[in-house]
Design a protein around this motif. Structure first.
Motif, PDB file in Angstrom:
ATOM      1  N   ALA A   1       0.770  -1.128   0.121  1.00 37.27           N
ATOM      2  CA  ALA A   1      -0.011  -0.186   0.083  1.00 37.27           C
ATOM      3  C   ALA A   1       0.950   1.306  -0.123  1.00 37.27           C
ATOM      4  CB  ALA A   1      -0.917  -0.065   1.309  1.00 37.27           C
ATOM      5  N   LEU A   2       0.545   2.270  -0.446  1.00 40.25           N
ATOM      6  CA  LEU A   2       1.029   3.748  -0.300  1.00 40.25           C
ATOM      7  C   LEU A   2       0.157   4.533   0.690  1.00 40.25           C
ATOM      8  CD1 LEU A   2       1.301   4.490  -4.201  1.00 40.25           C
ATOM      9  CD2 LEU A   2       3.120   3.670  -2.570  1.00 40.25           C
ATOM     10  N   VAL A   3       1.120   4.870   1.608  1.00 39.21           N
ATOM     11  CA  VAL A   3       0.458   5.696   2.777  1.00 39.21           C
ATOM     12  C   VAL A   3       0.829   7.160   2.708  1.00 39.21           C
ATOM     13  CG1 VAL A   3       0.437   6.149   5.326  1.00 39.21           C
ATOM     14  CG2 VAL A   3       0.481   3.669   4.672  1.00 39.21           C
ATOM     15  N   VAL A   4      -0.227   8.072   2.575  1.00 35.40           N
ATOM     16  CA  VAL A   4       0.301   9.667   2.197  1.00 35.40           C
ATOM     17  C   VAL A   4       0.540  10.134   3.799  1.00 35.40           C
ATOM     18  CG1 VAL A   4      -0.607  11.859   1.614  1.00 35.40           C
ATOM     19  CG2 VAL A   4      -1.531   9.636   0.557  1.00 35.40           C
ATOM     20  N   GLU A   5       1.839  10.381   3.992  1.00 36.16           N
ATOM     21  CA  GLU A   5       2.355  10.609   5.341  1.00 36.16           C
ATOM     22  C   GLU A   5       2.132  12.285   5.412  1.00 36.16           C
ATOM     23  OE1 GLU A   5       4.382   8.221   8.475  1.00 36.16           O
ATOM     24  OE2 GLU A   5       5.798   9.098   7.300  1.00 36.16           O
ATOM     25  N   ARG A   6       2.490  12.888   4.187  1.00 35.27           N
ATOM     26  CA  ARG A   6       2.660  14.534   4.411  1.00 35.27           C
ATOM     27  C   ARG A   6       1.815  14.876   3.102  1.00 35.27           C
ATOM     28  NH1 ARG A   6       8.031  13.695   5.112  1.00 35.27           N
ATOM     29  NH2 ARG A   6       8.763  14.832   3.406  1.00 35.27           N
ATOM     30  N   GLY A   7       1.307  16.106   3.212  1.00 43.55           N
ATOM     31  CA  GLY A   7       0.665  16.759   1.870  1.00 43.55           C
ATOM     32  C   GLY A   7      -0.641  16.468   1.803  1.00 43.55           C
TER      33      GLY A   7
ATOM     34  N   ARG B   1      -4.165  14.947   1.599  1.00 42.47           N
ATOM     35  CA  ARG B   1      -4.734  13.716   1.689  1.00 42.47           C
ATOM     36  C   ARG B   1      -4.042  12.794   2.874  1.00 42.47           C
ATOM     37  NH1 ARG B   1      -6.831  11.566  -4.034  1.00 42.47           N
ATOM     38  NH2 ARG B   1      -7.993  13.385  -4.469  1.00 42.47           N
ATOM     39  N   SER B   2      -3.485  13.621   3.909  1.00 41.19           N
ATOM     40  CA  SER B   2      -2.602  12.844   4.826  1.00 41.19           C
ATOM     41  C   SER B   2      -3.215  12.082   5.764  1.00 41.19           C
ATOM     42  CB  SER B   2      -1.624  13.962   5.739  1.00 41.19           C
ATOM     43  OG  SER B   2      -0.938  13.483   6.702  1.00 41.19           O
ATOM     44  N   GLY B   3      -2.697  10.751   5.725  1.00 37.21           N
ATOM     45  CA  GLY B   3      -3.396   9.658   6.588  1.00 37.21           C
ATOM     46  C   GLY B   3      -4.282   8.759   5.519  1.00 37.21           C
ATOM     47  N   MET B   4      -4.318   8.910   4.293  1.00 43.96           N
ATOM     48  CA  MET B   4      -5.038   8.256   3.167  1.00 43.96           C
ATOM     49  C   MET B   4      -4.168   7.263   3.148  1.00 43.96           C
ATOM     50  SD  MET B   4      -7.936   7.947   1.348  1.00 43.96           S
ATOM     51  CE  MET B   4      -8.435   9.745   1.457  1.00 43.96           C
ATOM     52  N   THR B   5      -4.714   5.861   2.700  1.00 45.34           N
ATOM     53  CA  THR B   5      -3.743   4.753   2.324  1.00 45.34           C
ATOM     54  C   THR B   5      -4.735   4.114   1.030  1.00 45.34           C
ATOM     55  OG1 THR B   5      -3.409   4.258   4.816  1.00 45.34           O
ATOM     56  CG2 THR B   5      -2.956   2.359   3.151  1.00 45.34           C
ATOM     57  N   TYR B   6      -3.655   3.852   0.187  1.00 38.18           N
ATOM     58  CA  TYR B   6      -4.069   3.436  -1.126  1.00 38.18           C
ATOM     59  C   TYR B   6      -3.363   1.987  -1.116  1.00 38.18           C
ATOM     60  CZ  TYR B   6      -5.206   8.073  -2.388  1.00 38.18           C
ATOM     61  OH  TYR B   6      -5.706   9.385  -2.654  1.00 38.18           O
ATOM     62  N   LYS B   7      -4.308   0.979  -0.932  1.00 32.98           N
ATOM     63  CA  LYS B   7      -3.884  -0.212  -1.352  1.00 32.98           C
ATOM     64  C   LYS B   7      -3.774  -0.675  -2.641  1.00 32.98           C
ATOM     65  CE  LYS B   7      -5.353  -5.274  -0.174  1.00 32.98           C
ATOM     66  NZ  LYS B   7      -4.167  -5.733  -0.875  1.00 32.98           N
ATOM     67  N   LEU B   8      -2.482  -1.347  -3.073  1.00 33.63           N
ATOM     68  CA  LEU B   8      -2.085  -1.595  -4.472  1.00 33.63           C
ATOM     69  C   LEU B   8      -2.336  -3.048  -4.736  1.00 33.63           C
ATOM     70  CD1 LEU B   8       1.476   0.342  -4.439  1.00 33.63           C
ATOM     71  CD2 LEU B   8      -0.992   0.999  -5.239  1.00 33.63           C
ATOM     72  N   ILE B   9      -3.092  -3.453  -5.666  1.00 32.46           N
ATOM     73  CA  ILE B   9      -3.406  -4.771  -5.998  1.00 32.46           C
ATOM     74  C   ILE B   9      -2.215  -5.315  -7.043  1.00 32.46           C
ATOM     75  CG2 ILE B   9      -5.705  -4.394  -5.752  1.00 32.46           C
ATOM     76  CD1 ILE B   9      -6.293  -4.256  -8.575  1.00 32.46           C
ATOM     77  N   PRO B  10      -2.052  -6.678  -7.189  1.00 34.69           N
ATOM     78  CA  PRO B  10      -1.025  -7.151  -8.127  1.00 34.69           C
ATOM     79  C   PRO B  10      -1.304  -6.554  -9.434  1.00 34.69           C
ATOM     80  CG  PRO B  10      -1.702  -8.960  -6.709  1.00 34.69           C
ATOM     81  CD  PRO B  10      -2.479  -7.886  -6.478  1.00 34.69           C
ATOM     82  N   GLY B  11      -0.240  -6.176 -10.187  1.00 39.46           N
ATOM     83  CA  GLY B  11      -0.391  -5.563 -11.322  1.00 39.46           C
ATOM     84  C   GLY B  11      -0.078  -4.313 -11.541  1.00 39.46           C
ATOM     85  N   ASN B  12      -0.560  -3.515 -12.416  1.00 43.27           N
ATOM     86  CA  ASN B  12      -0.363  -2.095 -12.530  1.00 43.27           C
ATOM     87  C   ASN B  12      -1.221  -1.223 -12.037  1.00 43.27           C
ATOM     88  OD1 ASN B  12       1.998  -2.619 -14.302  1.00 43.27           O
ATOM     89  ND2 ASN B  12       0.626  -2.747 -16.166  1.00 43.27           N
ATOM     90  N   THR B  13      -0.818  -0.313 -11.571  1.00 44.29           N
ATOM     91  CA  THR B  13      -1.666   1.087 -10.785  1.00 44.29           C
ATOM     92  C   THR B  13      -0.908   2.190 -11.290  1.00 44.29           C
ATOM     93  OG1 THR B  13      -2.114  -0.277  -8.760  1.00 44.29           O
ATOM     94  CG2 THR B  13      -2.307   2.015  -8.755  1.00 44.29           C
ATOM     95  N   THR B  14      -1.694   3.008 -11.839  1.00 44.99           N
ATOM     96  CA  THR B  14      -1.505   4.300 -12.465  1.00 44.99           C
ATOM     97  C   THR B  14      -1.815   5.601 -11.300  1.00 44.99           C
ATOM     98  OG1 THR B  14      -3.698   4.576 -13.827  1.00 44.99           O
ATOM     99  CG2 THR B  14      -1.631   3.574 -15.026  1.00 44.99           C
ATOM    100  N   ILE B  15      -1.016   6.478 -11.339  1.00 52.41           N
ATOM    101  CA  ILE B  15      -1.196   7.510 -10.594  1.00 52.41           C
ATOM    102  C   ILE B  15      -1.032   8.588 -11.616  1.00 52.41           C
ATOM    103  CG2 ILE B  15      -0.209   9.081  -8.980  1.00 52.41           C
ATOM    104  CD1 ILE B  15       0.379   6.755  -7.267  1.00 52.41           C
ATOM    105  N   GLY B  16      -2.022   9.823 -11.425  1.00 47.98           N
ATOM    106  CA  GLY B  16      -1.770  10.854 -12.324  1.00 47.98           C
ATOM    107  C   GLY B  16      -3.101  11.899 -12.156  1.00 47.98           C
ATOM    108  N   ARG B  17      -3.113  12.942 -12.802  1.00 47.08           N
ATOM    109  CA  ARG B  17      -4.345  13.974 -12.847  1.00 47.08           C
ATOM    110  C   ARG B  17      -5.057  13.671 -13.548  1.00 47.08           C
ATOM    111  NH1 ARG B  17      -3.907  18.885 -15.101  1.00 47.08           N
ATOM    112  NH2 ARG B  17      -1.525  18.552 -15.420  1.00 47.08           N
TER     113      ARG B  17
END
Length: 146
Positions: free
Chosen positions: A52-58, A60-76
């Motif tokens: 998972a990716l935990v937003v520590e600063r910035g 959405r601080s405290g939000m956690t994104y669970k990553l599933i096997p495969g590709n996960t894209t991030i963007g605007r």
């Protein structure tokens, strides 16, 4: 009394659909401003399975994104798996490649770059506790015990 807005032919109006994203979790963590997640803590997050990716600063601080096997894209771009609506994030910023036992991040040619532990990268193999900077979002790579 009749409702003039009622659909013709007796058909019911469809209910509003609420989109839910099963990859977004909120894992309550103690205030981390004075003490960011250590590598040991990030490697053993209670109640989380896999990476998972935990937003520590910035934003959405405290939000956690669970990553599933495969590709996960991030963007605007609204169709990104993790949509970050912030001008510091490129439309197609980066992607995470997750398998059962490894996680890699690849920059997608973003304007501001993707950083791992303060180093700009094109591709990097990650470990729990690594910090990934995407625009103003400071993510910490976490792994659960569940």
């Amino acid at each position: 009394m009749t409702d003039e807005r009622a659909p013709e032919n007796g058909k019911q109006k469809p209910e509003a659909e609420v989109e839910t994203d099963p990859t977004v979790l909120f894992v309550p963590l103690a205030d981390r401003s004075e003490h960011p997640l250590s590598r040991e803590e990030a490697a053993h997050i209670e109640g989380l399975s896999g990476y998972a990716l935990v937003v520590e600063r910035g934003p959405r601080s405290g939000m956690t994104y669970k990553l599933i096997p495969g590709n996960t894209t991030i963007g605007r771009h609204p169709e990104s798996d993790i949509f970050l609506n912030d001008v510091t994030v490129s439309r197609h910023h980066c992607r995470f490649l997750v398998s059962d036992d490894s996680i890699t991040v690849e920059d997608s040619g973003s304007t501001n770059g993707t950083y791992v532990n303060d180093q700009r990268i094109d591709t990097a193999v990650l470990s729990p506790g690594d910090e990934v900077l995407v625009g103003r979002f400071h993510f910490v790579v976490a792994h659960g015990d569940a």
